[in-house]
Design an enzyme around this catalytic site. Structure first.
Site, PDB file in Angstrom:
ATOM      1  N   HIS A  55       0.833  -1.200   0.000  1.00 47.09           N
ATOM      2  CA  HIS A  55       0.000   0.000   0.000  1.00 47.09           C
ATOM      3  C   HIS A  55       0.868   1.252   0.000  1.00 47.09           C
ATOM      4  CE1 HIS A  55      -4.006  -1.828   0.823  1.00 47.09           C
ATOM      5  NE2 HIS A  55      -3.266  -2.785   1.360  1.00 47.09           N
ATOM      6  N   ASP A  71       0.265   4.530   0.798  1.00 49.68           N
ATOM      7  CA  ASP A  71       0.247   5.446   1.939  1.00 49.68           C
ATOM      8  C   ASP A  71       0.751   4.815   3.225  1.00 49.68           C
ATOM      9  OD1 ASP A  71      -1.984   3.822   1.867  1.00 49.68           O
ATOM     10  OD2 ASP A  71      -3.428   5.377   2.364  1.00 49.68           O
ATOM     11  N   ASP A  76       2.843  -5.525   2.748  1.00 51.54           N
ATOM     12  CA  ASP A  76       1.574  -4.855   3.027  1.00 51.54           C
ATOM     13  C   ASP A  76       1.819  -3.357   3.213  1.00 51.54           C
ATOM     14  OD1 ASP A  76      -1.162  -4.628   3.329  1.00 51.54           O
ATOM     15  OD2 ASP A  76      -1.175  -5.246   5.417  1.00 51.54           O
ATOM     16  N   GLU A 121      -9.096 -11.913   6.018  1.00 51.96           N
ATOM     17  CA  GLU A 121      -8.070 -11.349   6.893  1.00 51.96           C
ATOM     18  C   GLU A 121      -8.529 -11.316   8.343  1.00 51.96           C
ATOM     19  OE1 GLU A 121      -5.085  -7.450   6.960  1.00 51.96           O
ATOM     20  OE2 GLU A 121      -6.848  -7.440   5.668  1.00 51.96           O
TER      21      GLU A 121
END
Length: 370
Positions: free
Chosen positions: A44, A46, A308, A229
């Site tokens: 990701h 951000d 991640d 998840e």
């Protein structure tokens, strides 16, 4: 090493069976792992900014953070003992005000790709939610164009290929999410290669987005979806596959699916984008005995390794590989090569490019083993 019982030891924040110590000598050395070419499919934007990038973004945005480096990281990184997924996701609120201009989005994309290059990543897909970056007047399309521009610049400076995925957030209104569809009509760039849905999986099950995903897949856009998840969320994995996902973000609860359902995933070559540090932080699992990476791999399910969120989880792909090597000392160089070939197969690129990557990785892993 801290002894916690006669049958278990505590290492790197994780409880291990006592007999795992007998296999420690087989753990691959960090310098060997550093030599391995790698593919990363789940990263990701951000959540992966470096400290220096965060400070530069703040300067560009004329935001005076008035914080020490330690204080910045305390805001940007999740604690090791994060209570749940929602607490983990709260860390993103700190950096979002810094990512509201074309210049800063371009710089952020470049920064994350640069970090991947340091991990010897040769192919990476970086995902982000363009709807989160419109507070200073950018359109959805301009936000995407900024990110792909940063990735294209990184490709010129580092030995890697970097592509982008548009991400929708499940907790957003459907009316807002449907606006993402037009991005694939308006942005024609080779670096924009797929779509994802992330966010609060427990309260917003995958089936809620069936119509949206239908609009996406009918355009020929490849799809990966966060699913499985959280505890008791395995239904979302099956629904994701039915709705066209060829990859599953995390997919921890695949371990709870039936043998027939797991065999279906193997037959369809569904790729799981697993991220060990994050998977423990978000409480998808709480102890190593629950973590299904090796179990699923041994069954033939196409697992892969990812960061991640490099910053939020205070990790690198090097560290993720080192964890797997420490947790499963029997996991060999050939096994790491295999999961990278799984990742290449699952990458949202053309067949010719995949074949070139397969050939390159085979040659480079052979050199390491010689």
């Amino acid at each position: 090493m801290i002894r916690v019982s006669d049958s278990k030891y505590f290492i790197f924040g994780t409880i291990y069976p006592k007999n795992s110590q007998k296999k420690e000598r087989n753990v691959l050395k960090p310098e060997i792992i550093a030599q391995m070419p790698k593919v990363e499919l789940h990263c990701h934007l951000d959540g992966s900014l470096s400290l220096n990038c965060i400070k530069q973004l703040a300067k560009n945005a004329k935001i005076n953070l008035e914080m020490t480096d330690e204080e910045i990281l305390e805001k940007a990184q999740a604690p090791e003992n994060t209570r749940n997924l929602l607490e983990y996701l709260a860390r993103f609120d700190f950096v979002l005000p810094l990512l509201q201009t074309y210049t800063n989005l371009e710089l952020a994309a470049y920064d994350v790709a640069r970090q991947a290059g340091q991990d010897n990543v040769k192919y990476i897909e970086i995902r982000f939610a363009p709807s989160q970056h419109l507070l200073e007047g950018l359109s959805l399309e301009e936000a995407v164009e900024a990110v792909v521009a940063g990735l294209a610049r990184a490709e010129k400076d580092f030995d890697l290929k970097a592509n982008a995925l548009v991400c929708g957030l499940k907790q957003e209104p459907l009316e807002k999410l449907n606006k993402l569809v037009s991005v694939f009509d308006k942005v024609r760039d080779e670096h924009l290669v797929g779509f994802d849905m992330a966010g609060d999986e427990m309260n917003f099950p995958q089936i809620k987005f069936r119509d949206l995903l239908g609009k996406i897949t009918m355009r020929g856009v490849q799809v990966t979806l966060h699913a499985g998840e959280c505890p008791d969320c395995e239904r979302n994995i099956l629904d994701s596959i039915k709705m066209g996902a060829s990859r599953i973000g995390h997919g921890i609860m695949t371990k709870n699916l039936s043998k027939a359902e797991q065999e279906m995933m193997i037959e369809k070559q569904i790729v799981l984008e697993m991220a060990p540090t994050s998977n423990f932080q978000t409480k998808a699992v709480t102890e190593l005995a629950q973590y299904p990476f090796k179990e699923l791999y041994d069954k033939g399910i196409h697992v892969t390794l990812n960061t991640d969120n490099r910053c939020v989880s205070a990790t690198t792909l090097q560290k993720e590989y080192e964890k797997i090597s420490a947790w499963y000392p029997e996991f060999s160089l050939a096994d790491f090569e295999k999961i990278n070939h799984y990742a290449i197969d699952g990458a949202f690129i053309g067949q010719v490019e995949k074949e070139a990557l397969h050939e390159r990785f085979s040659k480079e892993y052979q050199k390491i083993s010689d």
